[in-house]
Design an enzyme around this catalytic site. Structure first.
Site, short mmCIF file in Angstrom:
data_model
loop_
_atom_site.label_atom_id
_atom_site.label_comp_id
_atom_site.label_asym_id
_atom_site.label_seq_id
_atom_site.Cartn_x
_atom_site.Cartn_y
_atom_site.Cartn_z
N GLY A 170 0.81 -1.21 0.00
CA GLY A 170 0.00 0.00 0.00
C GLY A 170 0.84 1.25 0.00
O GLY A 170 2.03 1.22 0.33
N LYS A 192 8.14 -0.26 5.93
CA LYS A 192 7.67 1.09 5.64
C LYS A 192 8.84 1.92 5.14
O LYS A 192 9.87 2.03 5.79
CB LYS A 192 7.05 1.73 6.88
CG LYS A 192 5.76 1.04 7.28
CD LYS A 192 4.83 1.98 8.00
CE LYS A 192 3.46 1.32 8.15
NZ LYS A 192 2.47 2.25 8.70
N ASP A 285 -5.65 7.60 18.08
CA ASP A 285 -6.18 7.42 16.72
C ASP A 285 -6.71 6.00 16.54
O ASP A 285 -6.44 5.34 15.54
CB ASP A 285 -5.12 7.74 15.66
CG ASP A 285 -5.72 7.91 14.26
OD1 ASP A 285 -6.95 8.17 14.17
OD2 ASP A 285 -4.99 7.76 13.27
#
Length: 458
Positions: A170, A192, A285
């Site tokens: 992604g 990442k 979050d």
């Protein structure tokens, strides 16, 4: 060349499919600002942040063969199997319930090709190491990135250090995520990779890395390696690979079955209890997209970029608004500050409601409209919620209370009849009365990485 990172949505990153337009979706990405968070915005457009178009940096081009003929053959089998999704058990140092024949066989052969003196049993032991034993390993810091273009059969793949990039998972606003195969361990990781042109606050990046380095719980995503190259200003984070992705997303139109929600939330509660009471960290979050499902069925909490670090029940004197609009607690818009730990409880309630109904309890085009609806009408269940058990409805009514002083505490939720199946499945006792086990200092946040991390935000 092998697969490049695209904009498809993956298990560890949001997509940028709406990058060409401003979004009014209350699910949109966490609110942040130059110091890592966003204060009260001046317009609706500023409130609903859109994903930004990103691109993959150019990779260096040197080519190399992958070992001798036997090693090339085995690596090709590994990469092909992972690319096609055929090696379900080899997931990011995560799962002992592997597809034993495939995983152990590949691991043994890789070990033989790289070190002929190692025994077959030793190689098998490496491949079958469980997540529980790996979890206690400290985070590794590597200070150099070496990139290659690796030929595997007729295909070429990018490789850096010991990781072959098998495919993309992604691309989000601040980072892209790739699936990496460790060529010695035969294990998969989520990697990442920073965007060099992203302009985000380095404080949030440093904070998240400092936090992740210290966290150690079965329901919190594990950071295994930080690759921090000061010369090239590159920062890569090697994390557990959540092969099944988020437990629920904004795109899911059907609610989850209640027994499945029950299993997921029990894991989330234990992870959140650890964060709040052992680590002194409020997530800030919480949403289903940040709750990742592992191949063994467990759920892990991820994404600590806007987390609050401080004493339990301390008021956030800065009055910062952080998080995702649909999941933000009403008191965060008040003038008197708020307790970030109690705000997490509200977000948890929204998560449960969302998964149970495939709807949000409160909606609006801006965060102010969402909060106004919550304050005006309180919690209401849609007609289709008639299938929900009375216990689940009761849990939601004691969580989604606008007044934070009357909202259920985490300890109360962990002993609620719905969570414990009326006492038949009790959770371990809450850590609320235990002293903090983890202390993340400002000095540790500042020293989390050496490279300038202006482009990686988890």
């Amino acid at each position: 060349m092998g697969p490049c990172l695209s904009s498809s949505r993956g298990a560890h990153g949001d997509s940028d499919e709406s990058s060409s337009r401003k979004s009014q979706d209350p699910h949109d990405t966490a609110i942040r600002s130059d110091d890592g968070v966003r204060k009260r915005p001046s317009s609706d457009a500023a409130m609903m942040m859109a994903a930004q178009q990103t691109h993959q940096p150019e990779l260096s081009k040197p080519q190399k063969d992958v070992g001798d003929a036997r090693s090339r053959e085995l690596t090709e089998a590994n990469v092909a199997a992972v690319s096609e999704g055929n090696v379900s058990g080899t997931t990011a140092r995560s799962h002992q319930n592997a597809t034993t024949t495939t995983k152990a066989g590949l691991a043994r052969d890789l070990e033989r090709s790289s070190n002929a003196d190692r025994s077959e049993d030793a190689a098998s032991d490496v491949s079958e190491t469980s997540s529980s034993s790996r979890r206690d390993m400290p985070t590794i810091t590597t200070d150099k990135v070496t990139r290659y273009s690796v030929r595997v059969g007729e295909m070429e793949y990018s490789q850096f250090n010991q990781y072959i990039i098998v495919k993309d998972l992604g691309v989000g606003v601040h980072a892209k995520v790739a699936l990496g195969l460790h060529i010695q361990e035969n294990l998969l990781y989520a990697i990442k990779v920073s965007h060099r042109n992203a302009a985000v606050a380095e404080t949030a990046v440093r904070k998240e890395i400092a936090i992740l380095k210290k966290l150690n719980h079965k329901n919190v995503l594990k950071l295994y390696e930080v690759i921090d190259d000061q010369k090239t200003n590159e920062l890569l984070l090697v994390l557990e690979y959540a092969s099944s992705g988020p437990i629920f997303t904004r795109y899911d139109k059907r609610p989850l079955r209640e027994p499945l929600i029950h299993r997921y939330i029990r894991d989330v509660l234990q992870g959140l209890d650890y964060l709040h009471h052992a680590a002194g960290i409020a997530h800030m979050d919480l949403k289903p997209e940040n709750l990742l499902l592992m191949a063994d069925g467990s759920v892990k909490i991820a994404d600590f970029g806007v987390s609050f670090i401080g004493q339990s029940k301390a008021v956030n004197s800065n009055k910062k608004i952080v998080g995702t609009p649909a999941f933000i607690a009403p008191e965060m818009l008040g003038e008197d500050g708020y307790d970030p730990y109690i705000a997490d409880i509200w977000s948890l309630g929204v998560c449960i409601f969302h998964m149970a109904t495939a709807e949000l309890p409160f909606i609006g085009r801006t965060i102010f409209q969402i909060v106004a609806m919550a304050q005006r009408q309180g919690l209401r269940f849609p007609p289709e919620a008639v299938v929900l058990s009375p216990e689940l409805k009761n849990l939601l009514t004691v969580i989604l209370v606008v007044d934070p002083t009357k909202r259920a505490t985490l300890s109360r939720i962990m002993t609620h009849p719905w969570v414990t199946a009326r006492g038949e499945q009790p959770l371990p006792p809450s850590l609320a009365d235990q002293p903090l086990q983890i202390d993340v200092t400002e000095e540790e946040i500042a020293a989390a990485v050496r490279a300038d991390p202006l482009a990686t935000l988890l």
